[in-house]
Design a protein around this motif. Structure first.
Motif, mmCIF file in Angstrom:
data_model
loop_
_atom_site.group_PDB
_atom_site.id
_atom_site.type_symbol
_atom_site.label_atom_id
_atom_site.label_comp_id
_atom_site.label_asym_id
_atom_site.label_seq_id
_atom_site.Cartn_x
_atom_site.Cartn_y
_atom_site.Cartn_z
ATOM 1 N N ILE A 177 0.914 -1.237 -0.283
ATOM 2 C CA ILE A 177 -0.111 0.344 0.097
ATOM 3 C C ILE A 177 0.970 0.961 -0.007
ATOM 4 O O ILE A 177 0.791 2.295 -0.664
ATOM 5 C CB ILE A 177 -0.768 0.137 0.851
ATOM 6 N N ASP A 217 -9.646 0.577 -6.464
ATOM 7 C CA ASP A 217 -8.100 0.563 -7.053
ATOM 8 C C ASP A 217 -7.257 -0.211 -6.630
ATOM 9 O O ASP A 217 -6.478 -1.198 -6.779
ATOM 10 C CB ASP A 217 -7.933 1.681 -8.115
ATOM 11 N N LEU A 218 -6.472 0.844 -5.288
ATOM 12 C CA LEU A 218 -5.422 0.017 -4.541
ATOM 13 C C LEU A 218 -5.752 -1.137 -3.906
ATOM 14 O O LEU A 218 -5.016 -1.734 -3.934
ATOM 15 C CB LEU A 218 -5.251 1.228 -3.118
ATOM 16 N N LYS A 246 -9.020 4.552 -3.335
ATOM 17 C CA LYS A 246 -8.441 3.664 -2.358
ATOM 18 C C LYS A 246 -9.038 2.036 -2.873
ATOM 19 O O LYS A 246 -8.894 1.110 -2.672
ATOM 20 C CB LYS A 246 -9.731 3.909 -0.773
ATOM 21 N N SER A 273 1.451 -3.985 -9.188
ATOM 22 C CA SER A 273 1.868 -3.253 -8.469
ATOM 23 C C SER A 273 0.504 -2.322 -9.410
ATOM 24 O O SER A 273 -0.382 -1.930 -10.265
ATOM 25 C CB SER A 273 3.423 -2.161 -9.255
ATOM 26 N N TYR A 274 0.767 -0.560 -8.780
ATOM 27 C CA TYR A 274 -0.250 -0.168 -9.313
ATOM 28 C C TYR A 274 -0.794 0.789 -10.704
ATOM 29 O O TYR A 274 -1.572 0.701 -11.471
ATOM 30 C CB TYR A 274 -0.512 1.397 -8.164
ATOM 31 N N PRO A 331 -4.002 6.545 -6.234
ATOM 32 C CA PRO A 331 -4.505 5.579 -6.902
ATOM 33 C C PRO A 331 -5.943 6.065 -5.793
ATOM 34 O O PRO A 331 -5.310 6.114 -4.297
ATOM 35 C CB PRO A 331 -3.884 4.611 -6.316
ATOM 36 N N ALA A 333 3.009 1.716 -3.605
ATOM 37 C CA ALA A 333 1.257 2.169 -4.493
ATOM 38 C C ALA A 333 1.463 3.735 -3.802
ATOM 39 O O ALA A 333 1.906 5.052 -5.504
ATOM 40 C CB ALA A 333 0.242 1.351 -4.630
ATOM 41 N N TYR A 334 1.277 4.165 -2.369
ATOM 42 C CA TYR A 334 1.155 6.296 -2.823
ATOM 43 C C TYR A 334 2.559 6.993 -3.049
ATOM 44 O O TYR A 334 2.284 7.663 -3.654
ATOM 45 C CB TYR A 334 0.108 5.650 -1.265
#
Length: 98
Positions: A66, A82-83, A80, A92-93, A78, A69-70
């Motif tokens: 998480i 979608d993440l 929430k 991975s995002y 992204p 990704a951010y």
């Protein structure tokens, strides 16, 4: 906390360790390994150590995914949902976007 009663404490999960960090100087004041946390869960909730540690290790991996990704897409974080989908599917995002 001694003479600095106004300092707050933040909990940070980093490299599979739970850190208690004093703010605002960001000094680590205590560190717990996953083994330490599994031992606490084992005795507090009568949960087998190996099961507790397995769950904690999985949680640490998910939290790292998480954060990654951010951190890797600062210009457009992204959503929430979608993440969560990307983390559940171990993508991975950025893979999701292509």
């Amino acid at each position: 906390m001694g003479d600095n009663q106004d300092a707050s404490i933040k909990v940070v999960l980093e490299n599979g360790k739970l850190l208690l960090v004093r703010c605002p100087d960001e000094k680590t004041i205590c560190e717990f390994t996953l083994d330490d946390l599994a031992e606490i869960i084992e005795f507090r909730y009568a949960t087998p150590w190996n099961k507790s540690k397995d769950i904690l290790e999985k949680l640490a991996i998910i939290i790292n995914d998480i954060v990654d990704a951010y951190a890797n897409i600062p210009e457009r974080p992204p959503a929430k949902d979608d993440l969560m989908r990307a983390v559940k599917l171990r993508m991975s995002y950025s893979e999701k976007e292509t």
